[in-house]
Design a protein around this motif. Structure first.
Motif, PDB file in Angstrom:
ATOM      1  N   UNK A 129       0.834  -1.199   0.000  1.00  0.00           N
ATOM      2  CA  UNK A 129       0.000   0.000   0.000  1.00  0.00           C
ATOM      3  C   UNK A 129       0.871   1.253   0.000  1.00  0.00           C
ATOM      4  N   UNK A 130       1.927   1.260   0.801  1.00  0.00           N
ATOM      5  CA  UNK A 130       2.823   2.420   0.836  1.00  0.00           C
ATOM      6  C   UNK A 130       3.537   2.609  -0.496  1.00  0.00           C
ATOM      7  N   UNK A 131       3.927   1.506  -1.135  1.00  0.00           N
ATOM      8  CA  UNK A 131       4.602   1.597  -2.432  1.00  0.00           C
ATOM      9  C   UNK A 131       3.653   2.128  -3.509  1.00  0.00           C
ATOM     10  N   UNK A 132       2.430   1.642  -3.504  1.00  0.00           N
ATOM     11  CA  UNK A 132       1.472   2.073  -4.526  1.00  0.00           C
ATOM     12  C   UNK A 132       1.055   3.522  -4.307  1.00  0.00           C
ATOM     13  N   UNK A 133       0.864   3.919  -3.048  1.00  0.00           N
ATOM     14  CA  UNK A 133       0.495   5.307  -2.766  1.00  0.00           C
ATOM     15  C   UNK A 133       1.621   6.258  -3.152  1.00  0.00           C
ATOM     16  N   UNK A 134       2.866   5.817  -2.985  1.00  0.00           N
ATOM     17  CA  UNK A 134       4.014   6.655  -3.341  1.00  0.00           C
ATOM     18  C   UNK A 134       3.999   7.006  -4.821  1.00  0.00           C
ATOM     19  N   UNK A 135       3.723   5.993  -5.670  1.00  0.00           N
ATOM     20  CA  UNK A 135       3.779   6.297  -7.103  1.00  0.00           C
ATOM     21  C   UNK A 135       2.485   6.908  -7.635  1.00  0.00           C
ATOM     22  N   UNK A 136       1.472   7.044  -6.784  1.00  0.00           N
ATOM     23  CA  UNK A 136       0.267   7.757  -7.209  1.00  0.00           C
ATOM     24  C   UNK A 136       0.562   9.235  -7.424  1.00  0.00           C
ATOM     25  N   UNK A 137       1.523   9.776  -6.690  1.00  0.00           N
ATOM     26  CA  UNK A 137       1.763  11.222  -6.764  1.00  0.00           C
ATOM     27  C   UNK A 137       3.222  11.621  -6.962  1.00  0.00           C
ATOM     28  N   UNK A 138       4.161  10.691  -6.825  1.00  0.00           N
ATOM     29  CA  UNK A 138       5.570  11.094  -6.728  1.00  0.00           C
ATOM     30  C   UNK A 138       6.466  10.596  -7.855  1.00  0.00           C
ATOM     31  N   UNK A 139       5.903  10.219  -8.989  1.00  0.00           N
ATOM     32  CA  UNK A 139       6.764   9.778 -10.094  1.00  0.00           C
ATOM     33  C   UNK A 139       7.648  10.928 -10.580  1.00  0.00           C
ATOM     34  N   UNK A 140       8.877  10.577 -10.986  1.00  0.00           N
ATOM     35  CA  UNK A 140       9.822  11.624 -11.402  1.00  0.00           C
ATOM     36  C   UNK A 140      10.104  11.615 -12.906  1.00  0.00           C
ATOM     37  N   UNK A 141       9.776  10.562 -13.617  1.00  0.00           N
ATOM     38  CA  UNK A 141       9.931  10.471 -15.071  1.00  0.00           C
ATOM     39  C   UNK A 141      11.318  10.922 -15.538  1.00  0.00           C
ATOM     40  N   UNK A 142      12.386  10.214 -15.181  1.00  0.00           N
ATOM     41  CA  UNK A 142      13.713  10.573 -15.696  1.00  0.00           C
ATOM     42  C   UNK A 142      13.700  10.596 -17.221  1.00  0.00           C
ATOM     43  N   UNK A 143      14.200  11.667 -17.850  1.00  0.00           N
ATOM     44  CA  UNK A 143      14.119  11.779 -19.321  1.00  0.00           C
ATOM     45  C   UNK A 143      14.676  10.572 -20.056  1.00  0.00           C
ATOM     46  N   UNK A 144      15.795  10.033 -19.564  1.00  0.00           N
ATOM     47  CA  UNK A 144      16.395   8.894 -20.265  1.00  0.00           C
ATOM     48  C   UNK A 144      15.496   7.656 -20.167  1.00  0.00           C
ATOM     49  N   UNK A 145      14.782   7.501 -19.055  1.00  0.00           N
ATOM     50  CA  UNK A 145      13.877   6.359 -18.916  1.00  0.00           C
ATOM     51  C   UNK A 145      12.634   6.521 -19.777  1.00  0.00           C
ATOM     52  N   UNK A 146      12.184   7.763 -19.940  1.00  0.00           N
ATOM     53  CA  UNK A 146      11.028   7.994 -20.803  1.00  0.00           C
ATOM     54  C   UNK A 146      11.348   7.570 -22.233  1.00  0.00           C
ATOM     55  N   UNK A 147      12.498   7.968 -22.715  1.00  0.00           N
ATOM     56  CA  UNK A 147      12.870   7.642 -24.093  1.00  0.00           C
ATOM     57  C   UNK A 147      13.136   6.148 -24.269  1.00  0.00           C
ATOM     58  N   UNK A 148      13.805   5.532 -23.309  1.00  0.00           N
ATOM     59  CA  UNK A 148      14.093   4.099 -23.438  1.00  0.00           C
ATOM     60  C   UNK A 148      12.810   3.270 -23.337  1.00  0.00           C
TER      61      UNK A 148
END
Length: 465
Positions: free
Chosen positions: A129-148
């Motif tokens: 639950x803590x892991x899922x709640x964390x990514x509900x609002x706190x994603x950082x989208x690193x540019x290199x990961x978005x492209x890959x």
């Protein structure tokens, strides 16, 4: 509900029929408990204490149909990027941590929903639950990961569609069935539009739709509400609600002409006919949806079904046939007939035989025996579903997200038992009559083998050398 029961058939491998045809009392199937957090997030618990395990699912009320024009594939792309990290959990670590705890996780996107789940021992519930709640609002989208990750998504599309003629065929069929409607766009996105998606598109979509008041938490398994409620209030309840857009979709206009798609490819070994009708979903018309569920079972459930008996067993015009209603949708549902011609049967002959069965259904309706057996099959599937762990979480999550109520799901077997032969014949005449399509004409597709072109004489000579 039909698509949800199909998922449960996979989970449970249920028998196709039962002996007792008595209508069930109006009793709940799952005995789910539920409440809503102050921030608007719904919480549903389906208790199952057979083993110390749980399935934890978060369903978001957003899918491919909510993408802006020209950004198809964005909802699915965001789903992929939900595994690419926050400040607390580095990119790629989410699933690694779940597996280290002995669990498994995954996610999926459809036209109306995006869902994330973990199946794990019940003593790990607070952690997931803590892991899922964390990514509900706190994603950082690193540019290199978005492209890959975009390259991963594009390769997924190539494997499913560009390299699979069946994928192309069904993608084009869907586009024809839903003109002027977002369901016409493939969930994975059109290739050229997905290629053009940017980090800015991803961040805007995430911030627009990923909020607790647009989410439903469903937990199925070995946990009580006394344990779940304080965890949900502390972990998910602390996330502020945000304004979320409405689902403002364009609609399919009234149409008059039936359409036919003919698609040929050298890799196809067995021809296939597909007929798709656009019909009401459960969200649009509950009474008609229930009747369509029963109709589809009469016509297509197993070797005792009317289509199989007539076209496969008796006339031997088809080697296989299915008749499937998909009514779990925020907008229109579909009813799809798919058939493979038997050797020596051409596609026109097969289509004529299917139309003949539809005319018989419209003019004569269904027998009381067919009605009773179909309702028994459907009711048994729903009742047996409660013994599954992941199945109930799928049923409640999908159903509630697209507009069903708790009672719609809990009392679905009873509601099915109340469907009459007259109601079945009425929806057949309204939506499936090949001689009176109204303003919802059907679409027929032929998927055919294509002969390889003969090599030029010079190519033959070169090969011989």
């Amino acid at each position: 509900m039909r698509i949800l029961l199909a998922l449960l058939f996979v989970v449970l491998s249920l028998p196709a029929a039962a002996q007792d045809t008595a209508a069930p009392a109006r009793e709940k199937v799952f005995n789910a408990e539920y409440f809503t957090l102050d921030n608007g997030m719904q919480v549903v618990l389906v208790p199952n204490h057979r083993a110390p395990v749980i399935t934890h699912m978060v369903w978001y009320g957003v899918g491919a149909a909510d993408e802006k024009r020209g950004q198809s594939g964005l909802a699915h792309f965001v789903e992929h990027l939900m595994f690419k990290g926050t400040e607390k959990i580095p990119p790629g670590e989410f699933s690694t941590r779940i597996k280290a705890m002995g669990g498994n996780d995954n996610a999926f996107t459809a036209q109306d929903i995006t869902a994330y789940f973990q199946s794990i021992s019940s003593d790990r519930l607070e952690t997931v639950m803590e892991m899922e709640a964390d990514r509900m609002t706190n994603l950082i989208f690193p540019p290199e990961d978005v492209e890959s990750e975009k390259l991963v998504v594009l390769e997924e599309r190539r494997q499913r569609t560009e390299n699979d003629p069946r994928g192309y065929f069904f993608e084009q069929m869907n586009a024809i069935v839903f003109p002027n409607h977002p369901y016409a766009n493939p969930v994975i996105g059109w290739l050229h539009e997905t290629e053009a998606l940017t980090r800015e598109n991803v961040m805007a979509f995430y911030k627009e739709w990923y909020a607790p008041n647009n989410a439903i938490l469903v937990v199925s398994g070995d946990v009580t509400m006394d344990t779940l409620r304080p965890l949900a209030e502390r972990i998910y309840g602390s996330i502020p609600a945000r304004e979320v857009p409405d689902h403002n979709w364009t609609a399919v206009p009234p149409l008059k002409a039936t359409q036919k798609l003919i698609f040929a490819d050298p890799s196809i070994q067995q021809p296939m006919l597909s007929r798709v009708f656009r019909v009401p979903s459960e969200n649009q018309n509950k009474e008609e949806s229930l009747a369509l569920e029963v109709l589809a079972s009469v016509m297509g459930d197993g070797q005792s079904a009317r289509m199989y008996k007539s076209l496969v067993a008796e006339q031997k015009l088809a080697s296989g046939i299915s008749f499937h209603y998909s009514g779990s949708a925020r907008s229109d549902g579909t009813l799809r007939i798919t058939a493979n011609p038997a050797e020596g049967t051409d596609m026109d002959m097969l289509e004529t035989a299917i139309d003949s069965q539809l005319r018989k259904l419209v003019s004569e309706g269904v027998t009381e025996t067919e009605l009773s057996e179909a309702k028994t099959r459907l009711i048994d599937a729903a009742v047996f579903a409660r013994d599954s762990l992941q199945g109930p979480a799928m049923v409640f999550g999908y159903g509630l997200t697209v507009g069903s109520s708790i009672d719609d799901i809990e009392y679905w077997p009873h509601n099915i038992s109340q469907v009459t032969a007259e109601q079945v014949q009425t929806v057949a005449a309204k939506y499936l009559d090949p001689d009176n399509v109204g303003d919802r004409p059907y679409t027929t597709g032929y998927l055919l083998p294509k002969a390889q072109p003969a090599p030029a004489p010079e190519q033959i000579e070169e090969s011989a050398e």
